[in-house]
Design a protein around this motif. Structure first.
Motif: not given
Length: 1011
Positions: A157-159, A179-186, A189-196, A201-206
């Protein structure tokens, strides 16, 4: 009935509330106030605006290799979501501004730069870059991550809340930077983000897993997941563009012995230490500084269907790969000789023990009387004493103390055995060997006979405040460094220093000059210990010259003297002559040390002695008594050096002679500082200024007395004309006859009442330099130096000599680098010299700064050792063809300097052939030892599937290489999404597979207008 009661109660309460005074606050919830979530979004938008990331982004297409060679910069700020703090960082590649006209043309239909970069193939698999750059090929991006290292965004939910926040911020600002958001423990190196962009729109998933799913260990399985994720409705789907890199690791270097020989500790006596010339620091790594070699085989531009790579068969043969690149993994903190020497010597600086405590204080306490003699020897030597000084010989005391030391501590218990100690002392004092050979004092091998070379390396000592590389202090530093490392540590250092101090005492008493020291006053550019040794040498020179002058003067006075000597005797008047002769004869009976230490004696310099020998008749006119009349004294000039040009005395008109004067007292920097403190404490009052002037006029008074003795009948104006010509002003005036004549007078400052020059002139008596009280009491100064040396602790000694050791280390690194020609080491050397010049110039530098200098030296040594290790492994010295040898040397140097180096010709080039052989040899050794244990999970999976013939075919293709330690794939395609009539947009997926890591990083674009 119940309803009525309830209504009544309500109204009663309402009326009671209305009747109460208005004391309570009536709360109104304002739902138009911004929430914490809205404040967070607003803060993100504010930061994006401050960094000017809003609007359309533009730039030139990425050049090949720009991610590695270009300059990356970043900006950071802090934002908060309620009480949870985040850091927001902007990473970007510095590029030149693009053309404005081009920008205006691309406004309408151009995709954001980040989407264009997804399809760019010029910078796949960069050797050194941020992980998002490697995974997505982006030139610019923004990351929002928890500010504290221990914080993490773990819940889904926070992600989602953070993703919604950045999506709203991007939409409100029109920012086209991902623009990326770092999630889980550092560490994950898990990132999710978006570009508009405009309508896109581009979704960055991992995806990140610890275990590799079997179906995704090969290309065909990854293609399936990529196509299913895109979900493109087009049939048939356009071919997918593929880039593949397989990385092979070579760890077994056993067949290539490390060329560095281990240090031979016992070779010291034979004249060498660590296989090197004695007196030089060792160099090189004791273990292989290269732990692994990583070979990356790359297929940069492939199309789906060209090759096969599935769970049964693979066309990916590393020998056939069109591109090879190599990187080396460096050993962590390899043990290097020079670095160990410096580190161990630096540890001495932190020791607290004195020399007596290290070697045993009780050895001096057996005989209370002799111990007291040692303690009070300095005061008895420097103060007037009625007893002959030879009875208080400190040398005798030291030798008796050494006998006691040997009595308490056997020879076998000494930190240094006699053979090692003798070798070191002969290295430090080479003139001792000559004395042992022919029994006479050898001429000291000092730098005075050979002028020092005026080159940059030699003059480093002035920048480091150390000592010249051919000096005794420099050699002593190297010897102590080796003794500390090889022979007994701090005890060996204390033992050698004790012997060194005894040698200094013997040389002072026997008038033997110290070798390896430049003549003249102490060089203030050198370390204080070097200045002290130079001061002791000055004392020995003065004492030796005085003693030789006395002996020559006494022999000239003897009845068997020359005719010139007879003239001197005849000129003497009766009674006084007999008194002086008796006095001198009595003094001859004593030792020359006691003669020089008497408070009543005068100074007799060597230059005056030479004048006595060369000009006997002129200087033989010394008749008269000590306290004779002024008129008779003025008629007998003494201590003349030579006429001062055509100048004549103002009144008698005789030639003006330059007198023989005493040389000013040499000073070390601590004496100068002490003197300046004393003068400063006198204050600014008139009395203090007068006393300060009198203290500083001792040399002036001596020169005035010498001038009066050399020029009988002179006046103050004559002295000023020689000593300070600017204070004598001459003007042309007309005399009584009208002729122009020169008339001179003293300057205004010389006419000031109570002028020190006038007072000193009136006080001065006509006494030649050889009969004056010494300005420089060499006996007292020598004893002060010897006492200073004796009380030095090993830690103090290490502090004094550490600049010399660093100086020697820099010279050694420069010498070794010149054989290899490594640009990065040249840069490190410049940094060391620059840093050391700032740190070592001042006394008591900080330990942290000294550790930084030593770390730089160790880094340079390790780099050179790595270059030599690679040259040995690639067999450069065995290469016969000169052109091929130069190519290999260039390749090895690049391998040391750069993070990754391309192999020219891939597996078919000269370097590629050598790398291939290295892997083949390692494979043969591995298979012969334990073939099954060497298999990786990927290899086992391949073996489990397929028939025996297929397995043999599959293994035969890569038999020369082990299973790849890492597989990297990049899949790209441009297709309409989500509908067939949508705009074709870039899709990309990056995959990396290692033994215990599986990661998928996807960038999937969609049309937000036609969906």
């Amino acid at each position: 009935m119940r309803a009525a009661a309830t209504a009544a109660a309500y109204w009663l309460r309402k009326m009671a509330a209305d009747s109460e005074p208005e004391s309570d606050v009536f709360e109104i919830t304002d739902f138009t106030t911004a929430s914490e979530w809205e404040r967070f979004i607003s803060k993100v938008e504010e930061v994006l605006n401050d960094w000017k990331l809003i609007g359309i982004s533009s730039g030139k297409p990425l050049e090949k290799g720009i991610f590695t060679t270009g300059t990356w910069e970043e900006k950071s700020d802090k934002i908060s979501f309620a009480d949870f703090r985040f850091s927001i960082t902007h990473h970007y590649l510095v590029q030149e501004a693009s053309d404005k006209d081009g920008k205006e043309e691309l406004v309408e239909d151009a995709l954001p730069l980040s989407m264009q970069d997804l399809l760019c193939m010029n910078n796949d698999f960069p050797p050194r870059a941020h992980c998002l750059v490697r995974w997505y090929g982006l030139r610019e991006f923004v990351i929002i991550a928890p500010a504290a290292n221990h914080d993490a965004v773990l819940s889904e939910s926070k992600c989602n809340l953070l993703l919604s926040s950045i999506s709203i911020a991007l939409g409100n600002t029109g920012c086209q930077v991902p623009l990326f958001v770092q999630i889980h423990h550092k560490w994950r190196r898990m990132y999710v983000g978006e570009c508009q962009g405009p309508g896109v729109r581009t979704d960055f998933e991992m995806v990140h897993l610890r275990k590799v799913p079997n179906q995704y260990t090969h290309l065909s399985g990854l293609l399936d997941i990529f196509k299913s994720k895109i979900g493109c409705p087009l049939t048939p789907l356009p071919p997918v563009s593929i880039a593949i890199r397989l990385t092979y690791v070579l760890q077994d270097w056993q067949q290539y012995f490390w060329p560095q020989q281990p240090p031979d500790i016992d070779a010291l006596v034979g004249g060498e230490v660590g296989g090197l010339e004695f007196g030089k620091l060792p160099f090189g790594a004791c273990e292989d500084p290269i732990s692994e070699l990583h070979l990356a085989t790359t297929w940069p531009h492939l199309t789906e269907g060209i090759l096969v790579d599935n769970d049964v068969y693979s066309d990916l043969d590393p020998i056939q790969a069109p591109q090879w690149s190599v990187r080396v993994r460096k050993a962590d903190n390899p043990q290097c000789l020079l670095g160990d020497f410096l580190t161990e010597f630096f540890k001495l600086c932190r020791r607290k023990e004195s020399t007596d405590e290290i070697l045993g204080r009780s050895t001096f306490e057996e005989d209370g009387k002799e111990a007291a003699d040692i303690t009070h020897a300095l005061s008895k030597l420097t103060e007037p004493a009625p007893v002959p000084i030879h009875k208080l010989s400190v040398t005798n005391m030291v030798h008796s103390a050494k006998k006691k030391i040997r009595k308490h501590r056997g020879v076998e218990e000494s930190p240094l055995n006699n053979e090692v100690l003798s070798t070191i002392l002969l290295f430090l004092f080479p003139d001792a060997a000559d004395k042992l050979t022919d029994g006479s004092e050898a001429r000291p091998t000092t730098s005075r006979n050979n002028p020092p070379p005026e080159n940059e390396e030699y003059n480093l000592y002035s920048q480091f405040k150390s000592a010249p590389s051919d000096s005794l202090t420099y050699k002593l530093a190297l010897c102590l460094c080796m003794i500390n490392f090889y022979h007994g540590g701090v005890k060996g250092v204390a033992h050698l220093w004790q012997e060194f101090v005894v040698e200094m005492r013997c040389r002072w008493e026997k008038n033997h000059l110290i070798p390896g020291l430049a003549s003249g006053s102490p060089d203030l550019r050198c370390c204080l210990l070097h200045q002290k040794l130079q001061m002791l040498n000055c004392c020995i020179e003065r004492k030796k010259a005085r003693d030789e002058g006395k002996k020559a003067y006494t022999s000239d006075r003897s009845p068997s003297g020359s005719s010139g000597d007879t003239g001197k005797a005849v000129d003497r008047s009766g009674g006084n002559y007999l008194k002086e002769t008796e006095k001198e004869r009595g003094e001859v009976g004593k030792s020359w040390e006691s003669w020089s230490d008497s408070e009543e004696e005068f100074f007799e310099c060597l230059s005056d002695t030479e004048e006595l020998k060369g000009n006997g008749q002129e200087n033989g006119k010394k008749g008269g008594t000590k306290e004779g009349s002024k008129e008779s004294a003025n008629l007998k000039p003494e201590g003349r050096l030579h006429p001062h040009g055509k100048l004549t005395l103002l009144h008698p008109g005789e030639p003006l002679y330059i007198p023989i004067t005493q040389e000013p007292a040499p000073m070390t920097e601590d004496l100068l500082e002490e003197q300046s403190e004393v003068l400063a404490k006198l204050g600014t009052s008139a009395e203090g200024a007068h006393l300060r002037a009198r203290m500083q006029s001792a040399c002036l008074l001596s020169d005035m007395e010498s001038f009066k003795a050399a020029n009988p009948g002179c006046c103050l104006e004559d002295f000023v004309r020689w000593y300070s010509p600017r204070d004598y002003i001459e003007e042309e005036v007309l005399d009584e006859k009208g002729n122009r004549v020169l008339k001179g007078e003293l300057s205004a400052r010389m006419k000031i009442p109570s002028n020190m020059w006038v007072e000193a002139w009136e006080t001065a008596k006509p006494v030649p330099a050889r009969r004056q009280r010494r300005l420089f009491d060499d006996t007292r100064e020598a004893e002060k130096v010897l006492h200073y040396l004796a009380v030095q602790k090993p830690a103090d000694l290490a502090r004094h000599l550490l600049p010399c050791v660093i100086h020697a280390a820099v010279l050694k690194v420069k010498e070794e680098e010149s054989l290899e020609d490594i640009p990065s080491v040249k840069k490190i050397i410049k940094q060391i010299i620059s840093h050391s010049s700032k740190v070592l110039r001042f006394p008591n530098p900080e330990d942290k700064k000294l550790e930084e200098i030593i770390a730089h030296v160790m880094s340079a040594e390790a780099t050179i050792a790595r270059a030599r290790s690679l040259k040995a492994k690639f067999g450069i010295e065995k290469c016969d063809q000169e052109e091929e040898k130069e190519d290999l040397e260039r390749f090895v140097n690049c391998l040391v300097e750069q993070p990754e180096v391309s192999v020219i010709g891939a597996g078919r080039g000269p370097a590629g052939s050598i790398i291939h052989k290295l892997f083949v040899n390692a494979q043969m050794m591995t298979e012969s030892s334990d073939e099954v244990a060497a298999m990786t999970p990927l290899d086992e999976e391949l073996k489990r599937s397929g028939s025996s013939d297929e397995r043999r075919l599959n293994l035969g293709a890569v038999a020369d290489f082990p299973a790849p330690a890492g597989r990297e794939l990049i899949l790209r395609i441009s297709v309409p999404r989500p509908a067939p009539y949508s705009k074709p947009l870039p899709q990309r997926m990056y995959s990396v597979i290692t033994k215990e890591d599986f990661r998928l990083a996807g960038a999937f674009s969609a049309d937000t207008t036609f969906f």
